[in-house]
Every structure is written in structure tokens, then in C-alpha cells.
Design a protein around this motif. Structure first.
Motif, PDB file in Angstrom:
ATOM      1  N   ILE A  24       0.829  -1.210   0.000  1.00 26.17           N
ATOM      2  CA  ILE A  24       0.000   0.000   0.000  1.00 26.17           C
ATOM      3  C   ILE A  24       0.864   1.260   0.000  1.00 26.17           C
ATOM      4  O   ILE A  24       0.549   2.239  -0.702  1.00 26.17           O
ATOM      5  N   SER A  25       1.943   1.252   0.751  1.00 27.51           N
ATOM      6  CA  SER A  25       2.827   2.432   0.800  1.00 27.51           C
ATOM      7  C   SER A  25       3.409   2.719  -0.585  1.00 27.51           C
ATOM      8  O   SER A  25       3.469   3.881  -1.019  1.00 27.51           O
ATOM      9  N   LEU A  26       3.830   1.661  -1.288  1.00 22.74           N
ATOM     10  CA  LEU A  26       4.360   1.823  -2.641  1.00 22.74           C
ATOM     11  C   LEU A  26       3.278   2.374  -3.569  1.00 22.74           C
ATOM     12  O   LEU A  26       3.535   3.289  -4.369  1.00 22.74           O
ATOM     13  N   GLN A  27       2.096   1.825  -3.457  1.00 24.16           N
ATOM     14  CA  GLN A  27       0.999   2.261  -4.326  1.00 24.16           C
ATOM     15  C   GLN A  27       0.672   3.738  -4.106  1.00 24.16           C
ATOM     16  O   GLN A  27       0.439   4.487  -5.061  1.00 24.16           O
ATOM     17  N   LYS A  28       0.694   4.175  -2.856  1.00 23.21           N
ATOM     18  CA  LYS A  28       0.428   5.580  -2.546  1.00 23.21           C
ATOM     19  C   LYS A  28       1.534   6.483  -3.092  1.00 23.21           C
ATOM     20  O   LYS A  28       1.273   7.597  -3.565  1.00 23.21           O
ATOM     21  N   GLU A  29       2.763   6.012  -3.042  1.00 23.11           N
ATOM     22  CA  GLU A  29       3.893   6.778  -3.588  1.00 23.11           C
ATOM     23  C   GLU A  29       3.725   6.960  -5.097  1.00 23.11           C
ATOM     24  O   GLU A  29       3.988   8.044  -5.638  1.00 23.11           O
ATOM     25  N   ILE A  30       3.299   5.902  -5.761  1.00 17.37           N
ATOM     26  CA  ILE A  30       3.116   5.964  -7.214  1.00 17.37           C
ATOM     27  C   ILE A  30       1.975   6.916  -7.568  1.00 17.37           C
ATOM     28  O   ILE A  30       2.074   7.705  -8.518  1.00 17.37           O
ATOM     29  N   ILE A  31       0.907   6.865  -6.793  1.00 17.01           N
ATOM     30  CA  ILE A  31      -0.211   7.785  -7.030  1.00 17.01           C
ATOM     31  C   ILE A  31       0.251   9.223  -6.859  1.00 17.01           C
ATOM     32  O   ILE A  31      -0.096  10.107  -7.661  1.00 17.01           O
ATOM     33  N   GLN A  32       1.049   9.462  -5.838  1.00 15.70           N
ATOM     34  CA  GLN A  32       1.566  10.808  -5.606  1.00 15.70           C
ATOM     35  C   GLN A  32       2.423  11.263  -6.787  1.00 15.70           C
ATOM     36  O   GLN A  32       2.306  12.406  -7.247  1.00 15.70           O
ATOM     37  N   LYS A  33       3.265  10.378  -7.287  1.00 22.07           N
ATOM     38  CA  LYS A  33       4.104  10.698  -8.446  1.00 22.07           C
ATOM     39  C   LYS A  33       3.249  11.006  -9.674  1.00 22.07           C
ATOM     40  O   LYS A  33       3.565  11.902 -10.467  1.00 22.07           O
ATOM     41  N   SER A  34       2.163  10.282  -9.825  1.00 21.92           N
ATOM     42  CA  SER A  34       1.329  10.434 -11.015  1.00 21.92           C
ATOM     43  C   SER A  34       0.680  11.805 -11.113  1.00 21.92           C
ATOM     44  O   SER A  34       0.257  12.229 -12.188  1.00 21.92           O
TER      45      SER A  34
END
Length: 463
Positions: free
Chosen positions: A21-31
Motif C-alpha cells: 500500500i505504501s508503494l501504491q500511494k507513492e506511485i499515485i503521488q508521483k502520477s
């Protein structure tokens, strides 16, 4: 076909590390930067199951779409010229072994009548669709059809942009197609999974996976600036299909500097005497479908994501909020059905697939306004040389909206004056005033001048 690496794609889907989940949130933030995502990052977002993270994904997809394109939704309708086909696709009613399908190829006079109906509804943009048939859908016939469509002018209206969805062509034939004055060339791979592709296409020229896969390369080499890709979701694993679709988009962008102008996301729907369509092998539920649209938007933020009337109105409304930017409205999927303007048993026996949204263009336009989306009939880019790499530069930098939003308001005002019902006019005029107030000083002044000209009776005003 090295850019569709099935093993690598399935490895990404099965990679448990991407379920973090932490990785997924980081990717969303980058997007949120609207610069796109890698295949691995996209795979991680497809695996989101946490409700909070999923809502964040959907919200960000809407945010990114509006950052580039604003709140506009481009409207169009498909125009089917023939349902004759030499292929035997197991999911399609047009398949050659469907002996009960009523076959029809429109005459030029019938094409004119169909176009007159669509123009009379307010459409400015059409998608020309043909079954794959060497005689009934020849280049000569397509050229004559396009000429006929462009010549129709009634009630202050005409078709200003004609996109084309036909069988893959040779480079020479693509050059001929370009000479007809088309907009985007569309061709869907249907499924990128090789074994599934062969199973679904047992006969006909469409069985050649590679010829279809490289159709866009040939189109771009022939000078067609804008191309549209897509997959038919439901034939194989939806995560595989999404990542393969992205692989195709990335490959085009890397090779030509021009990614797909549009990506279409049709789901498999029931079709007359098409066995696979009645029970999809890998049916995609609504929540997964929303994920597909959201991830595509974040991975290739510059592209136009097309949603058809296959989907029911309720779901379409939800998908407007997760990244869709182009929609069909008031559609029919059989030759000659617009002139009849009512559904019938005969139409069912001629159509390619069943529709989920049966509303008229006017009803869809009013609904868009009530939901806070600007209906756009703009076709300005295609007549201002903002195509291909020029369009990509504007879209990728986030500057295309500065042009698209004022042009959307301008063309929508045409619709309100010429075609909208009294009920829609009330909603639309109020909505347009509010949209105008959102514009900054110079853009607002220029848009107001465009609207003055339209109110004075001029048409097709854009910049």
C-alpha cells in the motif's frame, strides 16, 4: 512483437511486492505530475484493493485528466457503413458464419441520409466503421463515403471531423486513406494475448496477429498523424490486457514520438449469434473496469480515453470522474439504423453488439452539464495543424487545455443555439456562464468575442 512480452507482463501481475500500500500511494503521488508511469508502476496500481487507496487512485485520475483537458467531454457518434465481413471473430455478430444476421451495405444516398440525421442531432464528429470486406469496404467505397459525409450541410451543421475504424492497411493504402481527409485512424488489437487471439479469430485475414499489431506503425509511416488503439476487455485477464495496451502505447511513443491519440476501452457485450459474447471468458466487473480507466489515465495522461455506449448510463457517469475524455452518444451499431431512429427486432439482427446507454445526444449533453462536465464538439486541432507530434507537445506539457476549453465553450454554444431542446438550453446556458467565469482575463476576453460572433450567426469559430 518483442514489445508485447507476455512473460514479463504476467511476472508483473504476479509480483507480490507490488501489492504494498505504501508503494501504491507513492506511485499515485508521483502520477499527479502528469508525466506518466512505467509498466511496473501501472501494475502496482492495478493491484490496489485497499478502499482508501482505491479512492485516492480515482480522485487522482480525475485530477490529472482535468489538469490536461479540463472538465470537457468530447462527443461523437459511430456511423456503420456495412456489416459484411470475411472474418469469423467468435465475439462479433458480424462474423461470416452468422447466417442469421441481416447483411446490409449502405448506398451513398443512404450514407447521406444517415449523416443528415446525425448532423440534425448536433453531431460534428463521427467515427466511420466498416466490417472487413475487400469489396464492400474497399478503399474506393470508403473514399466516396467520406466525401459524401463531408458534403452534408444542414441546419447550420456539418461533420467537421471524421475518424475511421477499418481493417489494417498497407502503407500505400494508408496514404490513400490519409488523402481522404480523415482525422484519427483507429484499429483495436482486441486481445494482445497471442493464444487467445488465435482462438478468437479462427478464420479470415484478421487471424494475422502481427499484421494487426503493427497497423499503427504503418499508419504513422504513411503520414497519418493521429492513431487510436484499444482492447476488447473480457477475452483474457484484464490486468494483462491493460499492461499490454500500455506496452503498445509506450512503444509507439518511443519509436515515433507520437503516442496513441486515443485509447478505447470497450467491454465485451452480448452480440447476436456470437457465442463468446454471451458468456465472456474473463468478464470484467465494474470496479475493475474503473481501475482500468484510472490507471490508463495516469500512465498515459496525454491520451484521449474513449468510452462507448456499450456501458449503461449509470456506470458511464462514474467513469467520467476517473479519466474518460471522449464519449459516444445516441449511437447505433448497425448500417442504416439512424434514419429509422427507433430500435427494432430487425436492428437487433443487424447490429454488431448490444448497447447499454440508449439515450439521445440531447439527453447525454444535459446530463453532462448537470454532472459538471463541458460537452465539447470541438474539431479545431485537426484544421489548425495541431496533430501528431504538435498535439503531443501541447498535451504532454499540459497546455492543450488552454486551447481546448475555449473551443469547447464555443462549439457547445453552437449546439445550444442550433440543436438543444428547450429543457437542455436552460441547463446548458447556465452551465456555460459559470464555465466562462472560470477563465482568466485574456482567454476570457477572446472566448467572449468568439461567442459574440456565434450569437450573430457565424459558425465554426475557433482558435
Amino acid at each position: 512483437m518483442d514489445f508485447i512480452n507476455e512473460k514479463d507482463i504476467f511476472d508483473l501481475i504476479d509480483n507480490e511486492k507490488l501489492n504494498n500500500i505504501s508503494l501504491q500511494k507513492e506511485i499515485i503521488q508521483k502520477s499527479k505530475e502528469a508525466k506518466g508511469l512505467s509498466l511496473k508502476e501501472s501494475a502496482a496500481l492495478l493491484n490496489i484493493n485497499d478502499k482508501e487507496t482505491l479512492n485516492e487512485l480515482f480522485h487522482t485520475a480525475k485530477e490529472v485528466k482535468e489538469k490536461i483537458y479540463g472538465n470537457r467531454l468530447v462527443l461523437f457518434a459511430p456511423l456503420y457503413l456495412t456489416n459484411l465481413c470475411v472474418n469469423n471473430c467468435l465475439y462479433c455478430a458480424f462474423r461470416k458464419d452468422n447466417k442469421e444476421l441481416k447483411r446490409k451495405t449502405l448506398s451513398l444516398e443512404e450514407i447521406k441520409e444517415e449523416t443528415e440525421f446525425l448532423v440534425g442531432q448536433g453531431h460534428k464528429r463521427l467515427l466511420l466503421v466498416c466490417g472487413e470486406h475487400p469489396k464492400k469496404a474497399s478503399m474506393e467505397f470508403i473514399g466516396e463515403s467520406i466525401k459524401t459525409i463531408y458534403e452534408v450541410k444542414i441546419k447550420n451543421g456539418n461533420i467537421r471531423r471524421l475518424n475511421v475504424n477499418t481493417a489494417p492497411l498497407s502503407i500505400e493504402n494508408f496514404k490513400i486513406l490519409k488523402s481522404f481527409g480523415i482525422g484519427t485512424y483507429q484499429c483495436f488489437q482486441e486481445t494482445y494475448h497471442y493464444e487467445t487471439y488465435l482462438k478468437m479469430h479462427p478464420e479470415g485475414p484478421k487471424r494475422d496477429y502481427s499484421w494487426r499489431l503493427f497497423a499503427m506503425d504503418r499508419a504513422l509511416q504513411a503520414g497519418i498523424d493521429d492513431v487510436g488503439i484499444g482492447a476488447l476487455f473480457g477475452l483474457t485477464d484484464w490486468k494483462f490486457e491493460t499492461l499490454a495496451l500500455l506496452s503498445h502505447a509506450f512503444n509507439l511513443d518511443q519509436r515515433f514520438g507520437i503516442g496513441p491519440h486515443t485509447i478505447s476501452v470497450p467491454r465485451l457485450e452480448p452480440a447476436f449469434n456470437a457465442p463468446v459474447s454471451q458468456k465472456p471468458p474473463f468478464a470484467v466487473d465494474d470496479l475493475s473496469f474503473k481501475k482500468i480507466v484510472a490507471v490508463l489515465r495516469l500512465a498515459v495522461p496525454y491520451t484521449g480515453i474513449i468510452l462507448s455506449t456499450r456501458e449503461r448510463a449509470e456506470l458511464r457517469r462514474e467513469l467520467f470522474h476517473v479519466g474518460v475524455s471522449q464519449i459516444s452518444a445516441g449511437s447505433r451499431t448497425s448500417p442504416g439504423a439512424y434514419k429509422e431512429s427507433k430500435e427494432s427486432v430487425e436492428e437487433y439482427q443487424m447490429e454488431q453488439f448490444q448497447l447499454g446507454d440508449h439515450r439521445s445526444l440531447d439527453e447525454v449533453v444535459r446530463d453532462c452539464c448537470e454532472l459538471g462536465f463541458m460537452p465539447s464538439f470541438c474539431t479545431a486541432c485537426y484544421r489548425s495543424n495541431r496533430t501528431g507530434d504538435r498535439f503531443m507537445e501541447l498535451a504532454k506539457s499540459g497546455n492543450i487545455g488552454k486551447i481546448c476549453v475555449p473551443n469547447a465553450i464555443s462549439t457547445f454554444n453552437e449546439y445550444i443555439l442550433d440543436f438543444a431542446s428547450d429543457e437542455t438550453k436552460i441547463v446548458a446556458e447556465d452551465f456555460t456562464k459559470k464555465e466562462l467565469e472560470k477563465l482568466d482575463g485574456p482567454t476570457k476576453v477572446k472566448t467572449e468575442k468568439m461567442l459574440q460572433k456565434i450569437n450573430q450567426g457565424k459558425r465554426d469559430i475557433f482558435f
